[in-house]
Motif scaffolding. Structure first.
Motif, short mmCIF file in Angstrom:
data_model
loop_
_atom_site.label_atom_id
_atom_site.label_comp_id
_atom_site.label_asym_id
_atom_site.label_seq_id
_atom_site.Cartn_x
_atom_site.Cartn_y
_atom_site.Cartn_z
N VAL A 113 -60.06 49.78 -3.50
CA VAL A 113 -58.81 49.22 -4.02
C VAL A 113 -59.07 47.84 -4.63
N ALA A 114 -59.89 47.01 -3.97
CA ALA A 114 -60.18 45.68 -4.49
C ALA A 114 -60.94 45.74 -5.81
N LEU A 115 -61.81 46.72 -5.96
CA LEU A 115 -62.57 46.87 -7.20
C LEU A 115 -61.76 47.56 -8.30
N GLY A 116 -60.74 48.29 -7.90
CA GLY A 116 -60.02 49.10 -8.87
C GLY A 116 -60.80 50.35 -9.22
N THR A 121 -67.26 55.58 -6.04
CA THR A 121 -67.95 54.41 -6.60
C THR A 121 -68.20 53.37 -5.52
N ALA A 122 -67.22 53.12 -4.68
CA ALA A 122 -67.40 52.17 -3.59
C ALA A 122 -68.47 52.64 -2.62
N SER A 123 -68.51 53.91 -2.33
CA SER A 123 -69.53 54.46 -1.44
C SER A 123 -70.92 54.33 -2.06
N ALA A 124 -71.04 54.60 -3.36
CA ALA A 124 -72.33 54.48 -4.03
C ALA A 124 -72.81 53.02 -4.04
N LEU A 125 -71.90 52.08 -4.17
CA LEU A 125 -72.27 50.67 -4.11
C LEU A 125 -72.82 50.30 -2.74
N GLY A 126 -72.22 50.86 -1.70
CA GLY A 126 -72.69 50.58 -0.35
C GLY A 126 -74.03 51.20 -0.03
N ARG A 127 -74.34 52.34 -0.64
CA ARG A 127 -75.60 53.03 -0.37
C ARG A 127 -76.78 52.44 -1.12
N GLY A 128 -76.54 51.98 -2.33
CA GLY A 128 -77.65 51.53 -3.17
C GLY A 128 -78.07 50.10 -2.86
N LYS A 129 -79.37 49.86 -2.90
CA LYS A 129 -79.89 48.51 -2.69
C LYS A 129 -79.76 47.71 -3.98
N VAL A 130 -80.12 48.32 -5.11
CA VAL A 130 -79.98 47.71 -6.43
C VAL A 130 -79.22 48.70 -7.29
N THR A 131 -78.08 48.28 -7.80
CA THR A 131 -77.25 49.16 -8.61
C THR A 131 -76.80 48.44 -9.88
N THR A 132 -76.47 49.22 -10.88
CA THR A 132 -75.87 48.70 -12.10
C THR A 132 -74.47 49.26 -12.17
N LEU A 133 -73.50 48.38 -12.21
CA LEU A 133 -72.10 48.78 -12.22
C LEU A 133 -71.63 48.79 -13.67
N HIS A 134 -71.20 49.96 -14.16
CA HIS A 134 -70.70 50.10 -15.53
C HIS A 134 -69.20 49.87 -15.52
N MET A 135 -68.74 49.00 -16.42
CA MET A 135 -67.32 48.62 -16.45
C MET A 135 -66.71 49.02 -17.79
N ASP A 136 -65.41 49.25 -17.79
CA ASP A 136 -64.72 49.53 -19.06
C ASP A 136 -64.20 48.21 -19.66
N GLU A 137 -63.40 48.32 -20.72
CA GLU A 137 -62.91 47.12 -21.42
C GLU A 137 -61.99 46.27 -20.56
N HIS A 138 -61.38 46.87 -19.54
CA HIS A 138 -60.44 46.15 -18.68
C HIS A 138 -61.09 45.72 -17.37
N ARG A 140 -62.77 47.39 -15.16
CA ARG A 140 -62.66 48.34 -14.05
C ARG A 140 -63.93 49.17 -14.00
N PRO A 141 -64.49 49.38 -12.85
CA PRO A 141 -65.71 50.19 -12.74
C PRO A 141 -65.44 51.64 -13.09
N HIS A 142 -66.37 52.21 -13.86
CA HIS A 142 -66.22 53.64 -14.17
C HIS A 142 -67.51 54.40 -13.94
N GLY A 143 -68.54 53.77 -13.45
CA GLY A 143 -69.77 54.47 -13.14
C GLY A 143 -70.81 53.54 -12.55
N ILE A 144 -71.80 54.18 -11.90
CA ILE A 144 -72.87 53.41 -11.26
C ILE A 144 -74.19 54.01 -11.65
N GLY A 145 -75.14 53.14 -11.97
CA GLY A 145 -76.50 53.57 -12.22
C GLY A 145 -77.40 53.00 -11.15
N LEU A 146 -78.07 53.84 -10.42
CA LEU A 146 -78.96 53.36 -9.36
C LEU A 146 -80.31 53.03 -9.95
#
Length: 147
Positions: A113-116, A121-138, A140-146
Motif C-alpha cells: 500500500v505504501a509503495l502503491g 511486487t512487495a514480496s519480490a522486493l523482500g526476497r531479492g538482495k539486489v533488485t531493480t524497481l521499474h516505475m511508470d510515469e506516476h 508507481r512500481p510496475h515490475g521488478i528485475g532481479l
C-alpha cells in the motif's frame, strides 16, 4: 530517464586507503579555494573595521592577552574532562544492559500500500538482495528485475 551508473556514487565500494587519500585531496583543494577568497574577506573586514576591533580587544600593542593564553586552554581541558567523565558514567551505567527491542516486521500488505504496488511486487522486493524497481510515469512500481 535512462539509468546512468555514473550518477550514483558508492564511496563504500572503494578501498579505504583510496577513499581517505581522495578525501585529503578534496580537503586540500577546498583549503586552496578558501585561500583564494582571503583578499576579498580581508578587504571587507577592513572596511567594516574588524581589524581595528581585533587589535583593540586582543592584540593591543602587540601583546597577547594573558586571559586568552591561560584561561581558554583550561576551559577547553575542563570541557574535555567533563565529556570523557560523562561518557564513562554512561558506559558504566549501561554496561551489559541491552535495552533495545526488536522491531516488529511490517506486513507485506502495508508495504504494498505504501509503495502503491501489488503484493507480488512487495514480496519480490523482500526476497531479492539486489533488485531493480521499474516505475511508470506516476512513480508507481510496475515490475521488478532481479540482479
Amino acid at each position: 530517464m535512462k539509468y546512468d551508473s555514473r550518477l550514483i556514487r558508492r564511496p563504500n565500494a572503494q578501498r579505504p586507503l583510496r577513499r581517505t587519500a581522495w578525501g585529503f585531496v578534496t580537503a586540500a583543494f577546498w583549503l586552496f579555494y578558501l585561500y583564494l577568497w582571503a583578499p576579498l574577506v580581508t578587504f571587507v573586514l577592513w572596511v567594516l573595521g574588524i581589524n581595528t576591533a581585533l587589535h583593540e580587544l586582543y592584540l593591543r600593542e602587540s601583546h597577547i592577552e594573558p586571559f586568552l593564553l591561560f584561561v581558554l586552554p583550561l576551559v577547553a581541558l575542563a570541557c574535555a574532562v567533563l565529556l570523557i567523565a560523562w561518557a564513562e558514567y554512561n558506559r558504566f551505567r549501561f554496561r551489559g544492559k541491552d535495552r533495545r527491542r526488536a522491531q516488529a516486521d511490517v506486513p507485506l500488505a502495508e508495504i504494498a500500500v505504501a509503495l502503491g504496488a501489488d503484493a507480488a511486487t512487495a514480496s519480490a522486493l523482500g526476497r531479492g538482495k539486489v533488485t531493480t524497481l521499474h516505475m511508470d510515469e506516476h512513480a508507481r512500481p510496475h515490475g521488478i528485475g532481479l540482479a
